[in-house]
Enzyme design. Sequence first.
Site, mmCIF file in Angstrom:
data_model
loop_
_atom_site.group_PDB
_atom_site.id
_atom_site.type_symbol
_atom_site.label_atom_id
_atom_site.label_comp_id
_atom_site.label_asym_id
_atom_site.label_seq_id
_atom_site.Cartn_x
_atom_site.Cartn_y
_atom_site.Cartn_z
ATOM 1 C CD GLN A 9 -5.884 -8.634 -2.625
ATOM 2 O OE1 GLN A 9 -5.660 -8.744 -3.841
ATOM 3 N NE2 GLN A 9 -5.268 -9.367 -1.714
ATOM 4 C CE1 TYR A 52 -9.762 -4.385 8.204
ATOM 5 C CE2 TYR A 52 -9.183 -2.173 7.493
ATOM 6 C CZ TYR A 52 -8.808 -3.449 7.863
ATOM 7 O OH TYR A 52 -7.470 -3.784 7.891
ATOM 8 C CG HIS A 59 -7.660 -1.117 3.007
ATOM 9 N ND1 HIS A 59 -7.986 -1.632 4.232
ATOM 10 C CD2 HIS A 59 -6.869 -2.038 2.409
ATOM 11 C CE1 HIS A 59 -7.393 -2.806 4.397
ATOM 12 N NE2 HIS A 59 -6.707 -3.081 3.289
ATOM 13 C CG HIS A 86 -1.995 -1.067 1.144
ATOM 14 N ND1 HIS A 86 -2.508 -1.551 -0.032
ATOM 15 C CD2 HIS A 86 -2.615 -1.748 2.152
ATOM 16 C CE1 HIS A 86 -3.416 -2.492 0.246
ATOM 17 N NE2 HIS A 86 -3.487 -2.636 1.546
ATOM 18 C CD GLU A 98 -7.745 -3.887 -0.433
ATOM 19 O OE1 GLU A 98 -6.682 -3.281 -0.719
ATOM 20 O OE2 GLU A 98 -7.768 -4.943 0.229
#
Length: 382
Positions: free
Chosen positions: A310, A200, A198, A127, A338
Amino acid sequence: MRNKTTGLCAGLVAMGLVASAGAQERAVVGNLPDGTKIETITLHDASGMQARILTLGAALNALDVPDRNGKLGDVVLGDRTLQATLAKPQYFGTIVGRFANRVAKGKFTLDKKSYTVPTNDGPNSLHGGTKGFDKVVWEVVEAKPDRVKLRYVSPDGDQGYPGKLTVTASYALEGNGSLAIEYRATTDKPTIVNLSNHTYWNLSGEGMGTAMDHELMIAADAYTPVDATLIPTGKIVPVAGTVFDFRKPKPIGQDLRNAVAEPQLMLGLGYDHNWVVSRTASKQPREMARVHDPRSGRVMSLSSTQPGLQFYSGNFLDGKTVGKSGHLYRQGDAFVLEPQLFPDTPNQPTFGPAAARLAPSQEYVNRMVYRFTTDKGASAGR
């Protein structure tokens, strides 16, 4: 529904400097050690949907959406305090880059010249390195009640990457339950770029426990297996007949109960792999994934222009992070989707390394649209 002042730095927001711009709220919630101010920007739309953006990492810090009964709830995980974020960054809701995901051994070649970037994930770079885009404060360049645009200029040589890269991150509540995130980048000399979000997610609500009963669909016929350090082997393998087949919705945790039977799951303690939605980017967003939460009835559809997705099943949430509502986050309490280029693309001949190259005459774009509905009156949103 929790009080909307809960979330990252609830106390700091209350003490911050608040300015109203129509229905929009902006608050200074803290500072970096060098004194740089960190703000939150709250977006609203007519339906009551609300998003909170943090200038640190251009992060989606909260998103309130209705469940099947119309009750709003925050479906995004995040740290309880700013101090915790600064002490242990975990990419909660942030942009990731300059190159999202992993670069093997922190090395790549561009136009016959070799480059080295910081390794921060075992032997690999993850990242963007030790100070990726998630760890810098972004400038607010445009703010309206339902949208905001932020900008960061990464200098030539930043984390070892060539070229001055100018990046914008835009968040917009577009109505009809949609949140659009768009990343754009231009450079003054050839470089490599791969940006993603990213966040969650837990559609039952932040702090509500496991997300492994969520039903996930991924619109991909193949995935890219990884080695022991989670770098793709270079192979593209059909998902048919494997635990990676999400073409029909199934609970995220269904095949994790017997993970020892699948060596690929053991490598990352769960799912942490790239799905091949397409071999090339598209001009318009296409649906990549859909998630249904049986408990709340919420359904999230994700569309993007990127070729890869991802999927990470929250494997490294270890019960030591205190979340926004005061609950500890444990393994499987969230999932991450992602949209991006395939991991380690610059070093993978079978992936088409040229896809990662950005020239001064080009503009990089990753547009992601998250559409929220419920299963009320429908068949689980499928």
